[in-house]
Design a protein around this motif. Structure first.
Motif, short mmCIF file in Angstrom:
data_model
loop_
_atom_site.label_atom_id
_atom_site.label_comp_id
_atom_site.label_asym_id
_atom_site.label_seq_id
_atom_site.Cartn_x
_atom_site.Cartn_y
_atom_site.Cartn_z
N LYS A 1 0.83 -1.21 0.00
CA LYS A 1 0.00 0.00 0.00
C LYS A 1 0.87 1.26 0.00
O LYS A 1 0.59 2.24 -0.71
CB LYS A 1 -0.90 -0.01 1.23
CG LYS A 1 -1.93 1.13 1.29
CD LYS A 1 -2.98 1.00 0.20
CE LYS A 1 -4.20 1.84 0.47
NZ LYS A 1 -3.92 3.27 0.63
N LYS A 2 1.95 1.24 0.77
CA LYS A 2 2.84 2.41 0.84
C LYS A 2 3.51 2.67 -0.51
O LYS A 2 3.59 3.82 -0.96
CB LYS A 2 3.89 2.21 1.93
CG LYS A 2 4.80 3.42 2.12
CD LYS A 2 5.82 3.19 3.23
CE LYS A 2 6.73 4.42 3.41
NZ LYS A 2 7.75 4.20 4.45
N TYR B 1 2.41 1.71 -3.47
CA TYR B 1 1.36 2.14 -4.40
C TYR B 1 1.00 3.61 -4.18
O TYR B 1 0.93 4.40 -5.13
CB TYR B 1 0.12 1.26 -4.20
CG TYR B 1 -1.08 1.70 -5.03
CD1 TYR B 1 -1.17 1.37 -6.38
CD2 TYR B 1 -2.11 2.44 -4.46
CE1 TYR B 1 -2.26 1.77 -7.14
CE2 TYR B 1 -3.20 2.84 -5.22
CZ TYR B 1 -3.27 2.49 -6.55
OH TYR B 1 -4.35 2.90 -7.30
N ASP B 2 0.78 3.98 -2.94
CA ASP B 2 0.40 5.37 -2.62
C ASP B 2 1.50 6.36 -3.00
O ASP B 2 1.21 7.46 -3.46
CB ASP B 2 0.07 5.51 -1.13
CG ASP B 2 -1.26 4.86 -0.76
OD1 ASP B 2 -2.05 4.56 -1.66
OD2 ASP B 2 -1.48 4.64 0.45
N THR B 3 2.74 5.95 -2.83
CA THR B 3 3.86 6.85 -3.11
C THR B 3 4.04 7.05 -4.62
O THR B 3 4.16 8.19 -5.09
CB THR B 3 5.16 6.33 -2.49
OG1 THR B 3 4.97 6.16 -1.07
CG2 THR B 3 6.31 7.30 -2.73
N GLY C 1 1.09 8.84 -5.97
CA GLY C 1 1.14 10.21 -5.46
C GLY C 1 2.08 11.08 -6.28
O GLY C 1 1.79 12.24 -6.58
#
Length: 363
Positions: free
Chosen positions: A332-333, A335-337, A340
């Motif tokens: 998740k981290k 993917y989000d980064t 983002g």
């Protein structure tokens, strides 16, 4: 080649743009496309942006008979401010030239083609959607067009870029998928075309994919083509495993496609100070880690999904459930980064994004 100018012919009849909820992958195409020809003795020439249209080829065109072709895939993203940007386009052009070398296709001018893609996106910027998770998918490709039935590299080619607005890969959030380990069919071997992005690799994968889908699995996990024991790729993505705190991904070995998202993930992990290793990994090793409770996460990486968490692997009659089939914190981290950075929501410390144009109205 010397940088040439790009002729622009604008479409006189614009297509109706789909609503965000109607977007599917690769079904709808923008108003324009980029085309460029190669002729031996002249080189790449006639660079043009023209209205999207069919192309006409001789039935003897060599692409139909010997499959001499390469392609790439990248995206344009609309930021919160309304500007449009690309994600590491120069890496796609670098990889296309590596594919060209393997397929004996004349090299392209990488900087010029990035410029051409930026120009095409700028012209069709209203096609870059602004809904959450949407983007404009960009498909550059080269085909051999010489009409000749002899088995040899062609003397004529066509480079084309087409674009398609696409919806969010995940309709209901980032969810783990079930993967079946393939034991019968082989995707590629060292010395073959596995590390090139060419259509034949994907055609060769369809049979195994068809079989596992009927059994309820989303993708195939490919093993090496020689010993049939070492992990290579998952579907059309590279793959990562988190084992006892260490992140491991198969080392590039001549049969694995060097993914740009893969490279981005590795950069991120090292930037965060996490232990990441590129090496040979056997399926037996992963099963042993699972049995010991050390297999913490697994995920695929690629342009379309960015990160696709793996919730279960099916191997030799064994169901390997990873992280209770839930999306892991690291997946998740990452993917989000990456997303983002792509959408301009967070800082880009690596200078990965390339601005195409400033704010524009989406119609």
């Amino acid at each position: 080649m010397e940088e040439q100018s790009i002729r622009v012919e604008l479409s006189q009849s614009k297509k109706e743009k789909p609503k965000a909820v109607e977007l599917v992958f690769g079904r709808i195409f923008t108003d324009h496309m980029f085309v460029m020809d190669y002729t031996e003795g002249i080189g790449w020439h006639n660079a043009s942006i023209v209205p999207y249209q069919p192309i006409t080829l001789d039935p003897a065109a060599m692409i139909f008979h010997y499959g001499q072709s390469v392609f790439e895939g990248l995206k344009a993203f609309r930021t919160k401010s309304g500007s449009v940007q690309l994600f590491r386009p120069e890496k796609n052009m670098e990889r296309m030239n590596r594919s060209n070398e393997r397929l004996v296709i004349p090299p392209i001018d990488e900087a010029f083609l990035v410029k051409a893609i930026k120009k095409l996106v700028e012209i069709d910027q209203e096609w870059v959607p602004d809904a959450e998770g949407t983007s404009l998918y960009i498909r550059p490709f080269i085909i051999s067009t010489e009409p000749f039935l002899g088995v040899a590299p062609a003397h004529q080619y066509k480079f084309i870029v087409i674009m398609s607005p696409v919806g969010s890969y995940y309709k209901e959030g980032i969810n783990p998928v079930k993967i079946a380990v393939e034991n019968k069919y082989v995707r590629a071997v060292k010395g073959g075309t596995g590390e090139a992005k060419t259509g034949g690799n994907y055609a060769a994968s369809l049979k195994a994919q068809e079989i596992v889908e009927k059994e309820g699995y989303s993708q195939v996990l490919w093993l090496d083509g020689v010993e049939r024991k070492y992990i290579e790729e998952v579907g059309s993505m590279n793959v990562f495993f988190k084992v006892n705190g260490e992140i491991i991904t198969p080392a590039l070995n001549g049969s694995i496609l060097p993914g740009i998202t893969r490279d981005s993930v590795i950069h991120l992990l090292k930037h965060w100070g996490l232990p990441v290793t590129e090496r040979r990994i056997s399926m037996e090793e992963m099963y042993d880690a699972y049995e010991k409770g050390e297999l913490e996460e697994a995920f695929g990486s690629g342009t379309a999904a960015v990160i696709s968490p793996i919730g279960e692997l099916y191997w030799e009659g064994k169901h390997i459930v990873i992280n209770e089939c839930k999306t892991g914190e690291l997946s998740k981290k990452v993917y989000d980064t990456i997303t983002g950075i792509q959408y301009g929501k967070i800082e880009d410390p690596f200078n990965w994004t390339v601005k195409v144009c400033e704010t524009s109205k989406v119609k």
